[in-house]
Design a protein around this motif. Structure first.
Motif, short mmCIF file in Angstrom:
data_model
loop_
_atom_site.label_atom_id
_atom_site.label_comp_id
_atom_site.label_asym_id
_atom_site.label_seq_id
_atom_site.Cartn_x
_atom_site.Cartn_y
_atom_site.Cartn_z
N ALA A 1 15.27 11.12 43.91
CA ALA A 1 15.46 11.50 42.23
C ALA A 1 16.03 10.81 41.28
CB ALA A 1 15.60 13.36 42.87
N THR B 1 13.66 19.08 34.55
CA THR B 1 13.31 17.60 34.57
C THR B 1 12.20 17.37 34.02
OG1 THR B 1 12.09 18.04 36.87
CG2 THR B 1 13.91 17.00 36.55
N SER C 1 10.78 15.00 38.89
CA SER C 1 11.04 13.81 38.43
C SER C 1 10.22 13.10 38.39
CB SER C 1 12.08 12.63 39.28
OG SER C 1 13.33 14.22 39.24
N LEU D 1 13.56 18.05 43.14
CA LEU D 1 13.83 17.25 41.76
C LEU D 1 12.87 16.13 42.12
CD1 LEU D 1 17.48 18.02 41.01
CD2 LEU D 1 15.89 18.23 39.66
N ALA D 2 13.22 15.20 43.40
CA ALA D 2 12.29 14.22 43.21
C ALA D 2 11.29 14.10 42.83
CB ALA D 2 13.22 13.95 44.98
#
Lengths: 250, 748
Positions: free
Chosen positions: B438, B264, B358, B354-355
């Protein structure tokens, strides 16, 4: 083929105020044409190109690509555009071949067609010697050629190119400009954004001049020369920009 | 190219890219396979080395008089003769044996239970194998304290009275002065001396008994022994259960961190994000592909850790130290389950990371964001390994804690199938919300491009574009948030003493339902600029839709009753739970039937439909398709009722109501059906309600609570008619409805 109407983009500033990066810009690019987008750094060229390619949503106005409004069907419109900017990097841990094959799959190109297309691009851009090396090990010129091949993998009818020759040596520079010209001759609509005045002079018949987010002049180069009474493009540029910005007239 | 094959292409490329990254390989393979066992064994051997070095040192005991010194010297010199295995041997043999005795070689050393720590084990060892002592004499008791505090003596010995005579029959109190802050004093000198004196006491007792011709049994009228019945697998499971879950949590996160950042923020920093975003692929597919890779690597990393821990414990001798001689075996049958329990954990962490990543604009920024996630995960993980915690109540749905406890329970084989269902469902829900967030963050302009302004655009209302329905991310986010708040509110409400049987319970519950399910959808839609009418389905109902709703509303309450009766035979409700339900209903029994309808039927029907079939269904439809959205919302509806016993019925009802709304595009028929279902269930049992009328019509429950068969058959037929009415909404009717909706929309 590309129609930009009243395109506007407003960004919020951290202090709560707003900044208008692109302010009601309109122009058109026809097939087999190289249209130059000229402007100083921070003028709003890249933001305009990102909105045209569906990466940013316009705050106002619209972009119509082959009759489709970009925000309505971004995935469809993206298929028609080969997009290249200084910000489009390569995967350092993949080889050019793997990278081109990956993007061909994302564009839904069958494997055999993709292989042929890759071979074709490798030939045109002279990439044989490094097609199986990792991208991280390539020189700036080699990387730019891979990037152009990536933008052209799906043979799109439209090319949006932002500073495609930035940081290249004379030989690579020439090869790439030549290649762009060939592509336009083959019927593609090319939107070329740059601040290299001689490139605009060599390549384009029509251009738009962006300054502080607004399109301050637009039209054929010869018309602009006649309007300003200047022959050299740099003088035309300074004259047009100076009319709106006192800094340039001093 | 369909969505699945596109995601397949993306994750395979991302995996190739990630596996070529040295940092991922180090975090995923090197750390668990090499570094971790090396550290574990290194520290263990270091501990043993240090411990054996300490036991070979000479320790100073301070006493307050010459007389005590002489006595203690005698006690210490004769101690070897009293140690196990040397009793009755000649003095020279005893000394020889004492010299040969290796630390830890005592044959009678009692095995420790797995709960005992390595420190306890070490102290027990020292008691049996005391070190050498030098005795120093100080003038008085105060000086004795000073000597110990200053470290000149490791332990002080104080006698309450004089030195005990050999043939004395009195008792003498002995106080050992210890400096708790000094390892030598606390861990070696004091326990060693304690052991010596205890053996002397035992010896003197035996002598006194002999003199009085009494059997040792005389002073031990009852001999209490404790014997472990746990098979070796359980002992092994218990040992693993103490350490493994926490390590797994840490290693799952560690494994996921690098790929999550790399795919990311790293991608953005390297400039490949813009290249990727320009390809004709929806952002959700890109993030899904990346998510698969991160989750895979997190799971692989956790599995390698599990193997590595197993190897270290059993091959490296850690198990022997922890179990102190108890027979230990790896609970092999638990391992597949533990690995399976890791799947939702890995999914949740991968999605969360990931969220979070990101959101970051650079690798460095992402690393800063990851730290709070790590700490945030450690707190509930530590709660999970606290001794005595059980998988019940709020802990069932507490993220991370529930998986840690479940893993521990799986190792010891003491787990509850329903608990597994709860843990899996709640974790999957959180993971879904995290994936949705995410996806939402990953595609944001503010995250994509540094010059696109501040991240405030994500929250500021002005930058939401007006829409006809919420996005999948918004729907998932609101679902997860309301799920947790509702769970805690209901738990709190039910656990308050005397609350379940009072009318106050219904008033508070009604208020909670109105706020959470009734107002939240409106508030969320209004803030995110989602048009309320289409999003919540507040459109004019089709007559056939109302007819289908009548079919469902009039039939499902009978079918539910029949199902409950049958369910009692294979999944009986615990008596306490049954009592709570009875109390709850009894509280409404004293009120007017209208009050019952209000709390039991009207409020739930209106509010729950607005939330589930309104906001959630219209949001999830965009990402999951019609069928997927109906199923997910129905399962969520089932879980929200927080009872395994009602899960099947509520989920089935949720499916029918979802079908109704998705086919007729209006929330009103679902509200009608829900109102009838709840209302008829409640009123059918009331004398002042519908019971007399129903009895007159031949509806009376059997001894087991089952409704009469003809009624069940009729209800089933009616429900099928309802389903047919929903499924056979013809293309023409749909077209008419669409047209009406468009016209209505245009008129607004």
């Amino acid at each position: 083929m590309i129609r930009v109407e009243g395109l506007t983009k407003v960004f919020p500033n951290p202090d709560g105020t707003e900044k208008t990066a692109v302010d009601h810009i309109s122009f058109e690019v026809q097939p087999a044409e190289i249209y130059g987008l000229l402007g100083p750094n921070g003028a709003g060229k890249t933001t305009t190109l990102r909105m045209i390619s569906g990466l940013l949503r316009p705050t106002d106005g619209q972009v119509i690509i082959k009759g489709e409004e970009v925000t309505r069907r971004p995935e469809l419109v993206k298929r028609h555009i080969g997009y290249l900017t200084a910000n489009t990097g390569l995967y350092a841990r993949l080889t050019p071949f793997e990278m081109l094959e990956y993007f061909a799959t994302l564009y839904n190109i069958p494997r055999d067609v993709a292989r042929r297309r890759i071979a074709e691009l490798v030939g045109w851009l002279g990439m044989d010697s490094y097609i199986r090396l990792r991208c991280g090990a390539l020189s700036t010129g080699q990387k730019q050629r891979v990037n152009i091949a990536r933008a052209l993998i799906a043979d799109p009818p439209i090319l949006v190119l932002d500073e495609p020759t930035l940081g290249l040596d004379v030989l690579s520079n020439r090869l790439i400009l030549e290649f762009i010209r060939t592509q336009a001759a083959a019927g593609k609509a090319v939107l070329l954004s740059t601040h290299a005045l001689d490139e605009i002079d060599q390549m384009c018949r029509r251009m738009g001049l962006i300054h502080n987010g607004r399109l301050i002049a637009e039209g054929e180069l010869d018309t602009l020369r006649a309007q300003t009474g200047r022959q050299r493009l740099s003088e035309v540029f300074l004259h047009l920009v100076g009319a709106t910005d006192p800094v340039f007239t001093q | 190219m369909n969505r699945l094959s596109r995601i397949n292409t993306i994750w395979r490329k991302e995996l190739l890219d990630t596996l070529r990254d040295r940092r991922t390989l180090i975090a995923m393979i090197f750390v668990p396979m090499v570094l971790y066992p090396a550290m574990m064994l290194g520290s263990l051997q270091g501990f043993e080395l240090q411990f054996s070095r300490l036991t070979k040192e000479e320790y100073r005991v301070a006493v307050s008089s010459e007389e005590v010194r002489t006595w203690l010297r005698w006690v210490l010199d004769t101690d070897a003769a009293r140690r196990p295995g040397v009793e009755g041997l000649p003095a020279e043999k005893v000394i020889e044996l004492a010299e040969q005795r290796e630390p830890g070689a005592s044959p009678n050393e009692p095995p420790l239970s797995p709960e005992q720590s390595a420190e306890d084990a070490a102290r027990a060892h020292v008691r049996e194998n005391p070190p050498e002592y030098t005795i120093i004499v100080v003038p008085n008791a105060d000086r004795l304290r000073e000597k110990v505090m200053s470290g000149d003596a490791h332990v002080g010995l104080l006698l309450d009275s004089g030195v005990p005579a050999r043939d004395s029959t009195d008792s003498t109190g002995v106080t050992l002065l210890v400096d708790q802050t000094d390892v030598r004093s606390q861990q070696i000198a004091a326990p060693g001396l304690h052991g010596v004196l205890q053996r002397l006491a035992d010896f003197m007792l035996a002598q006194r008994l002999r003199q009085m011709s009494l059997d040792p049994a005389f002073v031990h009228p009852i001999e209490v022994r404790q014997q472990s019945v746990a098979p070796p697998e359980k002992v092994g499971g218990s040992i693993l259960g103490q350490i493994v879950p926490l390590i797994l949590v840490i290693m799952t996160i560690t494994g996921a961190i690098y790929p999550a950042i790399d795919l990311t923020a790293g991608e953005r920093e390297r400039g490949t994000l813009e290249t990727l975003m320009v390809a004709p692929v929806p952002t959700v597919d890109l993030i899904a592909g990346k998510f698969v890779v991160v989750a895979l690597i997190a799971m692989l990393s956790a599995a390698l850790n599990l193997l590595s821990i197993g190897g270290t414990v059993y091959l490296g001798g850690l198990g022997d130290l922890l179990s102190r001689g108890s027979p230990v075996a790896i609970p092999l049958n638990a391992l597949p389950w533990v690995l399976l329990a890791l799947v939702p954990l890995a999914i949740m962490f991968s999605a969360t990371l990931l969220a979070v990543c990101s959101f970051a604009r650079s690798f460095k920024e992402a690393q800063n964001y990851v730290m709070p996630v790590m700490v945030g995960a450690m707190i509930p993980a530590v709660v999970g390994i606290l001794p005595g915690t059980r998988l019940e109540g709020p802990l069932l749905i507490m993220p991370v804690t529930n998986i840690v406890i479940l893993t521990r329970d799986l190792f010891t084989g003491r787990f509850d199938v329903f608990a597994i269902v709860w843990v899996t469902l709640s974790t999957t829900l959180y993971a879904g919300a995290a994936v949705a967030v995410a996806a939402k963050l990953f595609g944001q302009e503010a995250v994509l491009f540094a010059d696109s302004g501040s991240l405030k655009t994500l929250l500021r209302r002005r930058f939401y574009r007006p829409a006809d329905r919420p996005t999948v991310a918004q729907a998932f986010f609101v679902l997860a948030a309301v799920f947790s708040i509702n769970f805690f509110a209901q738990q709190r409400l039910l656990s308050a003493p005397g609350m379940a049987g009072s009318l106050r319970f219904w008033l508070i519950l009604g208020a909670v339902i109105v706020v959470l399910f009734g107002l939240v959808p409106f508030a969320a839609a209004a803030y995110m600029r989602v048009r309320i009418r289409p999003a919540l389905g507040l459109t004019r109902p089709h007559p056939l839709g109302l007819a289908a709703a009548l079919c469902f509303g009039l039939s499902t309450w009978i079918l539910a009753q029949a199902w409950f009766t049958w369910q009692q035979t294979w999944l009986p409700m615990p008596p306490e739970m049954e009592q709570v339900y009875e109390e709850m209903v009894a509280a409404l029994g004293d009120t007017s039937p209208l009050v019952m309808v209000l709390f039991l039927a009207l409020i739930p029907a209106v509010c729950e439909e607005l939330f589930f079939r309104g906001y959630a269904l219209s949001g999830l439809r965009g990402g999951l398709g019609k069928a997927g959205a109906v199923v997910v919302v129905a399962v969520a509806f089932g879980i929200y009722h927080h009872s395994v016993h009602r899960l099947f019925v509520t989920t089935a009802l949720g499916l029918l109501l979802g079908l109704l709304v998705i086919q007729y595009r209006s929330i009103w028929p679902a509200m009608l059906a829900h109102l009838l279902h709840n209302g008829l269930s409640g009123l059918s049992a009331r004398e002042d309600g519908l019971k007399p009328a129903l009895t007159w019509l031949g509806y009376s429950l059997g001894a087991d609570g089952a409704p009469p068969l003809p009624w069940v058959m009729a209800a089933a037929t009616l429900a099928v008619v309802g389903v047919v009415l929903c499924v056979r909404v013809t293309g023409r009717e749909k077209a008419l409805e669409n047209g009406a909706a468009i016209l209505q929309h245009g008129n607004q």
